[in-house]
Design a protein around this motif. Structure first.
Motif, PDB file in Angstrom:
ATOM      1  N   ARG A   1     -16.888  -1.338  -3.022  1.00 26.33           N
ATOM      2  CA  ARG A   1     -16.391  -1.117  -1.588  1.00 26.33           C
ATOM      3  C   ARG A   1     -15.624  -2.574  -1.317  1.00 26.33           C
ATOM      4  O   ARG A   1     -15.893  -3.567  -2.070  1.00 26.33           O
ATOM      5  CB  ARG A   1     -17.605  -1.286  -0.683  1.00 26.33           C
ATOM      6  N   GLU A   2     -14.672  -2.756  -0.148  1.00 28.66           N
ATOM      7  CA  GLU A   2     -14.190  -4.033  -0.036  1.00 28.66           C
ATOM      8  C   GLU A   2     -14.916  -5.053   1.048  1.00 28.66           C
ATOM      9  O   GLU A   2     -14.534  -6.298   1.094  1.00 28.66           O
ATOM     10  CB  GLU A   2     -12.766  -3.755   0.754  1.00 28.66           C
ATOM     11  N   ASP A   3     -16.021  -4.410   1.640  1.00 36.00           N
ATOM     12  CA  ASP A   3     -16.971  -5.538   2.325  1.00 36.00           C
ATOM     13  C   ASP A   3     -17.178  -6.737   1.265  1.00 36.00           C
ATOM     14  O   ASP A   3     -17.741  -6.067   0.257  1.00 36.00           O
ATOM     15  CB  ASP A   3     -17.961  -5.089   2.763  1.00 36.00           C
TER      16      ASP A   3
ATOM     17  N   LYS B   1      -8.894  -7.460  -0.374  1.00 32.52           N
ATOM     18  CA  LYS B   1      -9.213  -6.171   0.210  1.00 32.52           C
ATOM     19  C   LYS B   1      -8.116  -5.125   0.368  1.00 32.52           C
ATOM     20  O   LYS B   1      -8.261  -3.941  -0.270  1.00 32.52           O
ATOM     21  CB  LYS B   1      -9.565  -6.461   1.574  1.00 32.52           C
TER      22      LYS B   1
ATOM     23  N   PHE C   1      -7.603  -4.006  -3.439  1.00 32.11           N
ATOM     24  CA  PHE C   1      -8.886  -3.075  -3.711  1.00 32.11           C
ATOM     25  C   PHE C   1      -8.275  -1.646  -3.154  1.00 32.11           C
ATOM     26  O   PHE C   1      -8.556  -0.612  -3.921  1.00 32.11           O
ATOM     27  CB  PHE C   1     -10.067  -3.667  -2.981  1.00 32.11           C
ATOM     28  N   ARG C   2      -7.839  -1.719  -1.856  1.00 34.59           N
ATOM     29  CA  ARG C   2      -7.561  -0.294  -1.366  1.00 34.59           C
ATOM     30  C   ARG C   2      -6.372   0.249  -2.024  1.00 34.59           C
ATOM     31  O   ARG C   2      -6.218   1.531  -2.365  1.00 34.59           O
ATOM     32  CB  ARG C   2      -7.005  -0.440  -0.030  1.00 34.59           C
TER      33      ARG C   2
ATOM     34  N   LEU D   1     -15.441  -8.555  -0.447  1.00 31.55           N
ATOM     35  CA  LEU D   1     -14.396  -9.144  -1.184  1.00 31.55           C
ATOM     36  C   LEU D   1     -13.842 -10.629  -0.208  1.00 31.55           C
ATOM     37  O   LEU D   1     -13.874 -10.615   0.820  1.00 31.55           O
ATOM     38  CB  LEU D   1     -13.144  -8.325  -1.344  1.00 31.55           C
TER      39      LEU D   1
ATOM     40  N   ASP E   1     -11.160 -12.073   0.535  1.00 32.61           N
ATOM     41  CA  ASP E   1     -10.175 -12.321   1.674  1.00 32.61           C
ATOM     42  C   ASP E   1      -9.394 -10.947   1.736  1.00 32.61           C
ATOM     43  O   ASP E   1      -9.510 -10.039   1.315  1.00 32.61           O
ATOM     44  CB  ASP E   1      -9.113 -13.545   1.205  1.00 32.61           C
ATOM     45  N   ASP E   2      -8.324 -11.144   2.648  1.00 28.40           N
ATOM     46  CA  ASP E   2      -7.578  -9.801   2.923  1.00 28.40           C
ATOM     47  C   ASP E   2      -6.843  -9.324   1.848  1.00 28.40           C
ATOM     48  O   ASP E   2      -6.491  -8.220   1.837  1.00 28.40           O
ATOM     49  CB  ASP E   2      -6.885 -10.206   4.429  1.00 28.40           C
TER      50      ASP E   2
ATOM     51  N   GLU F   1       0.704  -1.352   0.109  1.00 30.85           N
ATOM     52  CA  GLU F   1       0.024   0.074   0.200  1.00 30.85           C
ATOM     53  C   GLU F   1       0.934   1.348   0.033  1.00 30.85           C
ATOM     54  O   GLU F   1       0.392   2.300  -0.625  1.00 30.85           O
ATOM     55  CB  GLU F   1      -1.047   0.000   1.204  1.00 30.85           C
TER      56      GLU F   1
END
Lengths: 248, 279
Positions: free
Chosen positions: B214-216, B224, B227-228, B218, B220-221, B178
């Motif tokens: 939105r990441e909700d 997510k 996505f971010r 998706l 797995d981590d 990130e």
């Protein structure tokens, strides 16, 4: 049609900025003997699109009044396929040739005035090439689009290789009306048409801006300079520009 | 308005693909257990390059609206074109189109125009072969992308912002990606920041997700996180995505899960588009 219509007409073409005239992919044609005029815009993302646009406008203006024209595309498609078939191409060229070429189109057919001195016209459009009918400084008809917001990146297109059996012109692309002496018609491809509709929506009279330049001794130079100014001011999208102006 | 610059030969944009070549890419891909992720990735990259070349192909040749690079990350982080393009960074699309490793002949079903179906041969170029070795230095790859796009932005400061497309199974082994992703997206031309899009290939046999907002939800981590890291889709790309039938919202991001990003190439505006159904 027995005698040519009493029209004066002028065609203007300007390639997209940064492109040469060889790369211009719009086309225009006019034939006062048949009363027909047309512009077409070959789609950027297809190959041999300029050739297809040219075949379309030239084919349309050859059709004589009263002749059934439902099948006018068939010989043009054959001609396009023959013309491009033997060109040696790299893998990408072959793929694009197989896909066919695409173009938007607007054609206007003017009929001779009847005994009451009323002339009739009909028009055919596919996609976002537009026709504007102006009388006494008033816009009577905008066809097929009526708003600058209606232009998209993906207009309807006429294809040189039909995918559906008996594919003809999509429904709803015909318009008709009456003309009288001193009327003006403007046919134009999308960038200029979008500018025209935006100006009109602002309460301005874009046909006057065009007519003033068309009246100059070097009309093409005047129109070219004007389009470049509009491009500089971001009022005109950078795209090929084609205009056919008809005065009755 | 940002993301509105004309794309032309004098003001081209660039596409840079970052390709995960780590050993985990040997795992099966999604619901198709007979296909490895590395194969899925090379297929996707080859299709992307093919679509980009076709988009710019005209009767007279290829117009260089795009410069294109492929960076592989696994046992090393380096340009991943082979053959005549070996070791090259960003290459004009005409050179890419004219220098595949090889051109295969494939067959597809086509409408014969009279209600029947025929087999039609077509040529499919291959630029990129599957590789799966080493760790997943995604942070290094993003930093490498920063350097390459930075040089491009210096050369074309008013261009449509570079698009960086990261294709991965999502597990970085050299830190939190990130951080370099934020740095990369901050790099900007006068038309907007670099667009970072992510395609996440998973071994989980889950249905594809395309351009979520939105990441909700998706799976797995890793999904997510990717996505971010992904840029929101600019308004014109949203419009093009909608026209192509994707259910996007103003919050949609350039992220797909168990799907490819070939559609992105269609969304980029170089002039009048031909409907997706044609191809």
């Amino acid at each position: 049609m027995n005698s040519p219509l009493p029209v004066r007409w002028h065609a203007f073409a300007l390639p997209k900025r940064g492109h040469t005239l060889d790369e211009y992919e719009d086309a225009h044609a006019g034939n006062p003997a048949t009363g027909r005029f047309a512009v077409a815009d070959g789609a950027t993302e297809s190959s041999f699109a300029g050739k297809w646009a040219k075949l379309l406008v030239e084919g349309y203006v050859r059709i004589e009044e009263g002749r059934t024209a439902t099948n006018w595309l068939k010989p043009l498609r054959q001609r396009w396929a023959e013309d491009v078939a033997s060109v040696p191409l790299a893998w990408y060229g072959e793929e694009k040739r197989d896909d066919g070429a695409f173009a938007t189109f607007v054609g206007l057919a003017l009929k001779q005035p009847d005994a009451e001195r009323v002339g009739r016209w009909k028009a055919l459009a596919i996609g976002d090439s537009c026709l504007f009918h102006v009388r006494k400084d008033r816009l009577l008809t905008a066809f097929p689009l009526t708003s600058a917001d209606a232009f998209t990146q993906q207009p309807s297109l006429l294809d040189s290789r039909p995918r559906l059996k008996d594919a003809v012109v999509p429904v709803g692309c015909f318009e008709r009306g009456k003309w009288q002496a001193d009327d003006r018609f403007f046919l134009m491809t999308d960038a200029l048409a979008q500018w025209f509709l935006r100006r009109h929506a602002q309460g301005l009279a874009p046909w006057q801006s065009l007519a003033r330049r068309l009246a100059e001794p070097k009309a093409d130079v005047a129109l070219g300079t004007y389009c470049e100014e509009l491009r500089d001011r971001k009022e005109l999208r950078n795209d090929d520009v084609t205009l056919v102006a008809i005065c009755l | 308005m940002p993301y509105a610059a004309d794309i032309s030969r004098t003001n081209p944009t660039c596409f840079l693909f970052l390709v995960d070549q780590s050993s985990s890419m040997q795992e099966p891909f999604g619901a198709t257990s007979d296909k490895k992720k590395a194969q899925g990735v090379s297929d996707a990259i080859n299709r992307l390059l093919q679509n980009m070349a076709l988009k710019c192909a005209k009767s007279e040749g290829i117009r260089d609206y795009f410069h294109v690079g492929v960076v592989g990350y696994g046992s090393r982080v380096a340009p991943a074109f082979g053959g005549a393009l070996a070791n090259r960074g960003l290459v004009p699309i005409s050179e890419v189109a004219n220098n595949p490793l090889r051109v295969e002949e494939r067959t597809r079903k086509m409408d014969d125009g009279a209600g029947g179906v025929i087999d039609k041969k077509f040529k499919f170029p291959i630029w990129f072969e599957p590789i799966a070795q080493g760790k997943t230095p995604m942070c290094q790859a993003l930093q490498f992308a920063h350097q390459m796009t930075s040089a491009f932005v210096g050369r074309f400061p008013n261009c449509y912002p570079p698009l960086v497309i990261n294709v991965t199974d999502g597990v970085a082994t050299d830190g939190n990606p990130e951080v370099p992703a934020v740095g990369l997206r901050k790099l900007a031309t006068t038309d907007g920041g670099v667009l970072l899009f992510n395609a996440h290939l998973s071994a989980k046999p889950l249905r594809p997700v395309e351009f979520p907002d939105r990441e909700d939800g998706l799976p797995d981590d890793y999904a997510k996180l990717l996505f971010r890291m992904s840029s929101p889709l600019p308004a014109k790309l949203q419009e093009a995505a909608r026209a192509d039938g994707f259910a996007v919202t103003p919050q949609s991001r350039g992220f797909v899960f168990n799907a490819d990003l070939v559609a992105i190439v269609r969304f980029i505006d170089i002039g009048t588009k031909v409907a997706a159904t044609v191809r």
